[in-house]
Design a protein around this motif. Structure first.
Motif, PDB file in Angstrom:
ATOM      1  N   ASN A  95       0.826  -1.207   0.000  1.00 46.26           N
ATOM      2  CA  ASN A  95       0.000   0.000   0.000  1.00 46.26           C
ATOM      3  C   ASN A  95       0.863   1.261   0.000  1.00 46.26           C
ATOM      4  OD1 ASN A  95      -2.332  -1.540   0.066  1.00 46.26           O
ATOM      5  ND2 ASN A  95      -2.467  -1.516   2.300  1.00 46.26           N
ATOM      6  N   ALA A  96       1.971   1.212   0.736  1.00 41.68           N
ATOM      7  CA  ALA A  96       2.848   2.383   0.827  1.00 41.68           C
ATOM      8  C   ALA A  96       3.567   2.656  -0.492  1.00 41.68           C
ATOM      9  CB  ALA A  96       3.871   2.187   1.940  1.00 41.68           C
ATOM     10  N   THR A  97       3.861   1.606  -1.245  1.00 45.35           N
ATOM     11  CA  THR A  97       4.603   1.771  -2.503  1.00 45.35           C
ATOM     12  C   THR A  97       3.688   1.871  -3.722  1.00 45.35           C
ATOM     13  OG1 THR A  97       4.872  -0.649  -2.570  1.00 45.35           O
ATOM     14  CG2 THR A  97       6.688   0.643  -1.665  1.00 45.35           C
ATOM     15  N   GLU A  98       2.372   1.760  -3.490  1.00 44.77           N
ATOM     16  CA  GLU A  98       1.368   1.943  -4.543  1.00 44.77           C
ATOM     17  C   GLU A  98       1.602   1.020  -5.747  1.00 44.77           C
ATOM     18  OE1 GLU A  98       1.520   6.106  -5.444  1.00 44.77           O
ATOM     19  OE2 GLU A  98       0.380   6.663  -3.652  1.00 44.77           O
ATOM     20  N   VAL A  99       1.861  -0.255  -5.454  1.00 45.65           N
ATOM     21  CA  VAL A  99       1.970  -1.221  -6.547  1.00 45.65           C
ATOM     22  C   VAL A  99       0.571  -1.568  -7.029  1.00 45.65           C
ATOM     23  CG1 VAL A  99       4.116  -2.176  -5.633  1.00 45.65           C
ATOM     24  CG2 VAL A  99       1.937  -3.198  -4.956  1.00 45.65           C
ATOM     25  N   SER A 100       0.487  -2.167  -8.184  1.00 46.16           N
ATOM     26  CA  SER A 100      -0.816  -2.524  -8.743  1.00 46.16           C
ATOM     27  C   SER A 100      -1.453  -3.657  -7.949  1.00 46.16           C
ATOM     28  CB  SER A 100      -0.658  -2.951 -10.206  1.00 46.16           C
ATOM     29  OG  SER A 100       0.089  -4.165 -10.291  1.00 46.16           O
TER      30      SER A 100
ATOM     31  N   HIS B 269       8.342  -9.637 -12.336  1.00 42.89           N
ATOM     32  CA  HIS B 269       7.593 -10.722 -12.968  1.00 42.89           C
ATOM     33  C   HIS B 269       6.505 -10.188 -13.895  1.00 42.89           C
ATOM     34  CE1 HIS B 269       6.086 -14.855 -13.276  1.00 42.89           C
ATOM     35  NE2 HIS B 269       4.873 -14.357 -13.134  1.00 42.89           N
ATOM     36  N   HIS B 270       5.900  -9.061 -13.511  1.00 44.58           N
ATOM     37  CA  HIS B 270       4.808  -8.480 -14.298  1.00 44.58           C
ATOM     38  C   HIS B 270       5.284  -7.331 -15.187  1.00 44.58           C
ATOM     39  CE1 HIS B 270       1.559 -10.842 -12.625  1.00 44.58           C
ATOM     40  NE2 HIS B 270       2.044 -10.642 -11.405  1.00 44.58           N
ATOM     41  N   GLY B 271       6.577  -7.203 -15.356  1.00 47.75           N
ATOM     42  CA  GLY B 271       7.109  -6.217 -16.297  1.00 47.75           C
ATOM     43  C   GLY B 271       7.145  -4.790 -15.809  1.00 47.75           C
ATOM     44  N   ASP B 272       6.962  -4.566 -14.504  1.00 43.47           N
ATOM     45  CA  ASP B 272       7.032  -3.212 -13.956  1.00 43.47           C
ATOM     46  C   ASP B 272       8.464  -2.950 -13.494  1.00 43.47           C
ATOM     47  OD1 ASP B 272       6.780  -0.777 -12.778  1.00 43.47           O
ATOM     48  OD2 ASP B 272       5.331  -1.394 -11.251  1.00 43.47           O
ATOM     49  N   THR B 273       9.263  -2.329 -14.352  1.00 41.94           N
ATOM     50  CA  THR B 273      10.664  -2.075 -14.024  1.00 41.94           C
ATOM     51  C   THR B 273      10.894  -0.668 -13.487  1.00 41.94           C
ATOM     52  OG1 THR B 273      11.093  -1.398 -16.318  1.00 41.94           O
ATOM     53  CG2 THR B 273      11.449  -3.728 -15.774  1.00 41.94           C
ATOM     54  N   THR B 274       9.828   0.068 -13.265  1.00 46.67           N
ATOM     55  CA  THR B 274       9.976   1.450 -12.781  1.00 46.67           C
ATOM     56  C   THR B 274      10.312   1.488 -11.293  1.00 46.67           C
ATOM     57  OG1 THR B 274       7.593   1.611 -12.298  1.00 46.67           O
ATOM     58  CG2 THR B 274       8.342   2.286 -14.496  1.00 46.67           C
ATOM     59  N   LYS B 275       9.954   0.442 -10.568  1.00 48.23           N
ATOM     60  CA  LYS B 275      10.212   0.397  -9.128  1.00 48.23           C
ATOM     61  C   LYS B 275      11.464  -0.439  -8.874  1.00 48.23           C
ATOM     62  CE  LYS B 275       5.438   1.163  -7.635  1.00 48.23           C
ATOM     63  NZ  LYS B 275       4.944   1.536  -8.968  1.00 48.23           N
ATOM     64  N   THR B 276      12.509   0.209  -8.441  1.00 54.32           N
ATOM     65  CA  THR B 276      13.810  -0.434  -8.264  1.00 54.32           C
ATOM     66  C   THR B 276      13.958  -1.017  -6.864  1.00 54.32           C
ATOM     67  OG1 THR B 276      14.819   1.622  -7.502  1.00 54.32           O
ATOM     68  CG2 THR B 276      14.811   1.206  -9.884  1.00 54.32           C
ATOM     69  N   GLN B 277      15.062  -1.727  -6.660  1.00 51.41           N
ATOM     70  CA  GLN B 277      15.373  -2.251  -5.334  1.00 51.41           C
ATOM     71  C   GLN B 277      15.564  -1.116  -4.341  1.00 51.41           C
ATOM     72  OE1 GLN B 277      18.719  -4.910  -5.577  1.00 51.41           O
ATOM     73  NE2 GLN B 277      17.595  -6.489  -6.695  1.00 51.41           N
ATOM     74  N   ARG B 278      16.203  -0.046  -4.768  1.00 50.43           N
ATOM     75  CA  ARG B 278      16.390   1.105  -3.887  1.00 50.43           C
ATOM     76  C   ARG B 278      15.058   1.734  -3.484  1.00 50.43           C
ATOM     77  NH1 ARG B 278      20.450   4.695  -2.888  1.00 50.43           N
ATOM     78  NH2 ARG B 278      21.705   2.792  -2.807  1.00 50.43           N
TER      79      ARG B 278
ATOM     80  N   PHE C 141      12.123   0.212  -3.104  1.00 48.86           N
ATOM     81  CA  PHE C 141      11.499  -0.609  -2.063  1.00 48.86           C
ATOM     82  C   PHE C 141      12.302  -0.575  -0.772  1.00 48.86           C
ATOM     83  CE2 PHE C 141       9.482  -2.718  -5.789  1.00 48.86           C
ATOM     84  CZ  PHE C 141       8.158  -2.578  -5.395  1.00 48.86           C
ATOM     85  N   ALA C 142      13.627  -0.472  -0.895  1.00 53.56           N
ATOM     86  CA  ALA C 142      14.472  -0.409   0.297  1.00 53.56           C
ATOM     87  C   ALA C 142      14.165   0.841   1.113  1.00 53.56           C
ATOM     88  CB  ALA C 142      15.941  -0.434  -0.115  1.00 53.56           C
ATOM     89  N   ASP C 143      14.031   1.976   0.446  1.00 55.10           N
ATOM     90  CA  ASP C 143      13.719   3.225   1.141  1.00 55.10           C
ATOM     91  C   ASP C 143      12.349   3.159   1.805  1.00 55.10           C
ATOM     92  OD1 ASP C 143      16.129   4.257   0.346  1.00 55.10           O
ATOM     93  OD2 ASP C 143      15.320   5.338  -1.385  1.00 55.10           O
ATOM     94  N   ALA C 144      11.380   2.547   1.121  1.00 58.59           N
ATOM     95  CA  ALA C 144      10.027   2.455   1.675  1.00 58.59           C
ATOM     96  C   ALA C 144       9.970   1.509   2.870  1.00 58.59           C
ATOM     97  CB  ALA C 144       9.055   1.980   0.590  1.00 58.59           C
ATOM     98  N   ALA C 145      10.795   0.450   2.836  1.00 61.78           N
ATOM     99  CA  ALA C 145      10.775  -0.559   3.903  1.00 61.78           C
ATOM    100  C   ALA C 145      11.713  -0.223   5.053  1.00 61.78           C
ATOM    101  CB  ALA C 145      11.151  -1.925   3.324  1.00 61.78           C
ATOM    102  N   GLY C 146      12.596   0.758   4.845  1.00 67.22           N
ATOM    103  CA  GLY C 146      13.535   1.113   5.894  1.00 67.22           C
ATOM    104  C   GLY C 146      14.685   0.128   6.017  1.00 67.22           C
TER     105      GLY C 146
END
Length: 212
Positions: A129-134, A173-182, A184-189
């Motif tokens: 929810n915080a990262t607004e994924v589909s 897996h679903h072809g969304d390459t706009t969201k990087t590891q960094r 998600f890392a920033d969002a997850a702390g």
């Protein structure tokens, strides 16, 4: 006037021994943490009880009061089944993750506590929810996480770090390459190194599921 305030301060300090003063300061910080995290009174009472035991056993020596208190808050939340992560406690108490986790391990091992497991699905949904994924990515991630839990691959892993890795893999897996590891890392702390390590582990241990 300055002399009067000095005398008043010393009079107040001399009414308590060092242990009582420590508890007084700790409970002031606990009240602030309660308000920031929205904790129920039962958790506050549990935290106070754990902290008194830690102080009585002299386990605070060599550690900061804030770090130990924050660890007690986290333990009380886990025991009460309230989903709060170490990162949540770190942000609310303004104490580093490393310091709290160190104090947490000391208390758990020192008292031989049996800690209930964290709800991994809750952490995943919260991060999604915080990262607004589909919605498609969210559903796929939940299925991934259920299989990971069934295979007992989540044991000993930081829940937010694992959730971030699963979401990243689901996006790939679903072809969304706009969201990087960094991202998600920033969002997850957590660090992007943590996510990279979790991703490599999942790819190696679950190659059929983690096709990216």
């Amino acid at each position: 006037r300055s002399r009067f305030w000095n005398l008043r301060m010393w009079d107040h300090l001399l009414q308590y021994d060092s242990g009582s003063r420590n508890l007084t300061h700790a409970f002031v910080q606990l009240r602030t943490c309660k308000e920031k995290m929205g904790l129920p009174y039962s958790v506050v009472e549990r935290t106070a009880y754990i902290y008194r035991r830690v102080q009585k056993k002299r386990m605070i020596m060599g550690r900061t009061m804030g770090g130990v208190l924050a660890a007690c808050v986290y333990i009380a939340c886990r025991q009460a089944g309230i989903p709060r992560t170490l990162n949540d406690v770190a942000k609310a108490s303004n104490i580093t993750y490393k310091e709290i986790s160190s104090a947490y391990r000391l208390i758990v091992f020192g008292f031989d506590l049996r800690m209930p497991s964290i709800d991994q699905i809750y952490c995943l949904v919260r991060l999604a929810n915080a990262t607004e994924v589909s919605e498609r990515v969210k559903r796929q991630s939940i299925n991934f996480m259920k299989e990971i839990i069934e295979k007992e691959l989540s044991a000993g892993k930081d829940p937010m770090g694992l959730a971030a890795a699963v979401l990243y893999l689901a996006c790939q897996h679903h072809g969304d390459t706009t969201k990087t590891q960094r991202y998600f890392a920033d969002a997850a702390g957590v660090t992007d190194v943590t996510i990279r390590n979790r991703c490599n582990e999942l790819r190696n241990k679950m190659p059929g599921m983690m096709k990216t």
